[in-house]
Design a protein around this motif. Structure first.
Motif, PDB file in Angstrom:
ATOM      1  N   ALA A 313       0.830  -1.206   0.000  1.00  0.00           N
ATOM      2  CA  ALA A 313       0.000   0.000   0.000  1.00  0.00           C
ATOM      3  C   ALA A 313       0.869   1.263   0.000  1.00  0.00           C
ATOM      4  O   ALA A 313       0.553   2.242  -0.684  1.00  0.00           O
ATOM      5  CB  ALA A 313      -0.924  -0.016   1.217  1.00  0.00           C
ATOM      6  N   THR A 314       1.974   1.241   0.744  1.00  0.00           N
ATOM      7  CA  THR A 314       2.864   2.397   0.781  1.00  0.00           C
ATOM      8  C   THR A 314       3.528   2.620  -0.571  1.00  0.00           C
ATOM      9  O   THR A 314       3.627   3.756  -1.048  1.00  0.00           O
ATOM     10  CB  THR A 314       3.942   2.197   1.868  1.00  0.00           C
ATOM     11  N   ILE A 315       3.980   1.543  -1.190  1.00  0.00           N
ATOM     12  CA  ILE A 315       4.619   1.649  -2.496  1.00  0.00           C
ATOM     13  C   ILE A 315       3.631   2.182  -3.532  1.00  0.00           C
ATOM     14  O   ILE A 315       3.974   3.015  -4.382  1.00  0.00           O
ATOM     15  CB  ILE A 315       5.179   0.289  -2.931  1.00  0.00           C
ATOM     16  N   LEU A 316       2.384   1.715  -3.462  1.00  0.00           N
ATOM     17  CA  LEU A 316       1.371   2.177  -4.399  1.00  0.00           C
ATOM     18  C   LEU A 316       1.128   3.677  -4.243  1.00  0.00           C
ATOM     19  O   LEU A 316       1.052   4.419  -5.230  1.00  0.00           O
ATOM     20  CB  LEU A 316       0.066   1.407  -4.165  1.00  0.00           C
ATOM     21  N   GLN A 317       1.034   4.126  -3.000  1.00  0.00           N
ATOM     22  CA  GLN A 317       0.823   5.549  -2.744  1.00  0.00           C
ATOM     23  C   GLN A 317       2.010   6.379  -3.205  1.00  0.00           C
ATOM     24  O   GLN A 317       1.853   7.458  -3.795  1.00  0.00           O
ATOM     25  CB  GLN A 317       0.569   5.760  -1.255  1.00  0.00           C
ATOM     26  N   LYS A 318       3.205   5.901  -2.941  1.00  0.00           N
ATOM     27  CA  LYS A 318       4.397   6.622  -3.343  1.00  0.00           C
ATOM     28  C   LYS A 318       4.560   6.664  -4.860  1.00  0.00           C
ATOM     29  O   LYS A 318       4.986   7.665  -5.430  1.00  0.00           O
ATOM     30  CB  LYS A 318       5.639   5.978  -2.718  1.00  0.00           C
ATOM     31  N   SER A 319       4.257   5.539  -5.512  1.00  0.00           N
ATOM     32  CA  SER A 319       4.439   5.484  -6.953  1.00  0.00           C
ATOM     33  C   SER A 319       3.489   6.436  -7.671  1.00  0.00           C
ATOM     34  O   SER A 319       3.807   6.972  -8.731  1.00  0.00           O
ATOM     35  CB  SER A 319       4.234   4.053  -7.452  1.00  0.00           C
ATOM     36  N   ARG A 320       2.314   6.668  -7.104  1.00  0.00           N
ATOM     37  CA  ARG A 320       1.382   7.622  -7.697  1.00  0.00           C
ATOM     38  C   ARG A 320       1.916   9.051  -7.628  1.00  0.00           C
ATOM     39  O   ARG A 320       1.633   9.877  -8.478  1.00  0.00           O
ATOM     40  CB  ARG A 320       0.046   7.541  -6.967  1.00  0.00           C
ATOM     41  N   LYS A 321       2.722   9.323  -6.575  1.00  0.00           N
ATOM     42  CA  LYS A 321       3.299  10.662  -6.420  1.00  0.00           C
ATOM     43  C   LYS A 321       4.688  10.765  -7.032  1.00  0.00           C
ATOM     44  O   LYS A 321       5.305  11.836  -6.994  1.00  0.00           O
ATOM     45  CB  LYS A 321       3.386  11.015  -4.931  1.00  0.00           C
ATOM     46  N   GLY A 322       5.190   9.657  -7.542  1.00  0.00           N
ATOM     47  CA  GLY A 322       6.540   9.660  -8.085  1.00  0.00           C
ATOM     48  C   GLY A 322       7.610   9.700  -7.043  1.00  0.00           C
ATOM     49  O   GLY A 322       8.732  10.121  -7.308  1.00  0.00           O
ATOM     50  N   GLU A 323       7.296   9.253  -5.802  1.00  0.00           N
ATOM     51  CA  GLU A 323       8.251   9.274  -4.712  1.00  0.00           C
ATOM     52  C   GLU A 323       8.566   7.854  -4.288  1.00  0.00           C
ATOM     53  O   GLU A 323       7.708   6.981  -4.314  1.00  0.00           O
ATOM     54  CB  GLU A 323       7.694  10.036  -3.507  1.00  0.00           C
TER      55      GLU A 323
END
Length: 365
Positions: A313-323
């Motif tokens: 879930a953290t990776i998914l959220q970060k990948s959406r922001k490019g972080e």
């Protein structure tokens, strides 16, 4: 302060050596063969480690690993193996043992009176020491073996506490590690004593060796400090890959899970299952601790699933922001644009459960 560090480092290792020599003494007394005193030569390794640590590390410990604890295991475990293997031919009678102890006490009083009469203080000390050693020799060998097991595990915990910590581990982490070691020591002692005390197990030499091998394998977790330390990782291309990110952020938790599954509860469960399933050995405590191992293994697998889902879930959220965050000390601060290969790996990692999550926006477009 430096004097106290050197003193703690030296005294702790001397305690390790003393306990190891006592174990060798008991093996020599049980086997009635002086050649077993050669086991005491293993303490030379601990002496060498002591000298090197005092010279190059000023008595302080290392990161992630304690050579002193590891060498203490090497010096003591062989003696415990020999005592446990010889354990099957020894029987403890309560009344004979009590008579022997009373006789030893009487001898002690006689030696004390005679020394006060005309001998000197030095002679009195020597006679007292001899009588004390003779009194210890009258203790039943099974009691000696159990006592060595118990003091061995206590010294592992107390010794780890007294050993000077390195600069990489904090006192808070050390306290957490010691609390974990107390529970681990109790479990390993219970496993060895509870299974080896079964009469049918004592009649099977192969079973004794198998149980002692699993017990020895479980002891290898004590020299390691990974249970409370995260692996430091720098923001490079390799550390931004999915497995590296997972290991960097949850290294301590993953180590604890791995220890439980592959070093402690997992092997203990296998041994107890073999005793009940193949050898048809059943008793109330064996069934209880088998159920306990099943519960712990199940909870650890559940914990692993929770960590994986949370990380996803953290990776998914970060990948959406490019972080992308790589280090547990900066979980939400490092902001970089992911590479094309990393974006592809993230999409594959988060693709399976939800359809709306399969279309991860790419910052490269």
């Amino acid at each position: 302060m430096e004097l106290m560090v050197l003193l703690n480092a030296l005294v702790t290792r001397l305690l390790f050596m003393l306990h190891s020599v006592i174990g060798v003494w008991r093996v020599t007394a049980v086997k009635k063969e002086p050649k077993y005193w050669l086991l005491a030569l293993l303490n030379l390794l601990l002496c060498l480690e002591t000298g090197l640590t005092l010279k190059f590390k000023q008595g302080r410990g290392y990161k992630w690993f304690s050579p002193a604890i590891f060498l203490y295991l090497i010096c003591t475990v062989p003696s415990l193996w020999l005592l446990e293997i010889h354990h099957g031919t020894q029987y403890c009678g309560n009344e004979p043992g009590a008579v022997q102890v009373n006789i030893s006490n009487q001898d002690f009083n006689q030696s004390r009176d005679s020394s006060h009469g005309s001998e000197g203080t030095d002679h009195h000390i020597i006679q007292t020491a001899k009588v004390f050693v003779n009194q210890l020799s009258t203790i039943c060998e099974t009691v000696w073996t159990l006592a060595l097991h118990q003091t061995f595990l206590l010294l592992l915990v107390v010794g780890r506490w007294l050993l000077p910590i390195g600069v990489e581990i904090t006192r808070d982490q050390l306290s957490q590690l010691l609390l974990m070691f107390v529970g681990t020591a109790a479990d390993t002692l219970e496993f060895a004593s509870e299974t080896l005390d079964i009469e049918d197990v004592r009649k099977n030499y192969a079973l004794i060796n198998a149980i002692l091998a699993v017990w020895t394998w479980s002891m290898l977790q004590f020299p390691l400090d990974l249970a409370v330390q995260h692996i430091g990782c720098k923001p490079t291309a390799s550390t931004r890959r999915i497995p590296s990110l997972l290991l960097c952020r949850y290294s301590a938790e993953l180590w604890n899970i791995g220890v439980s599954l592959f070093i402690q509860d997992g092997p203990f469960f296998i041994v107890r299952s073999i005793l009940m399933g193949h050898f048809r050995i059943f008793n109330q405590m064996l069934v209880f601790f088998t159920a306990k191992n099943i519960l712990v293994v199940t909870l650890q697998l559940y914990r692993l699933a929770v960590i994986t889902l949370d990380f996803r879930a953290t990776i998914l959220q970060k990948s959406r922001k490019g972080e992308v965050s790589c280090c547990p000390c900066e979980p939400y601060e490092t902001s970089t644009h992911a590479t094309a290969d990393q974006d592809t790996e993230m999409k594959e990692f988060v693709a399976f459960p939800l359809k709306e999550e399969t279309q991860v926006p790419s910052e490269d477009k």
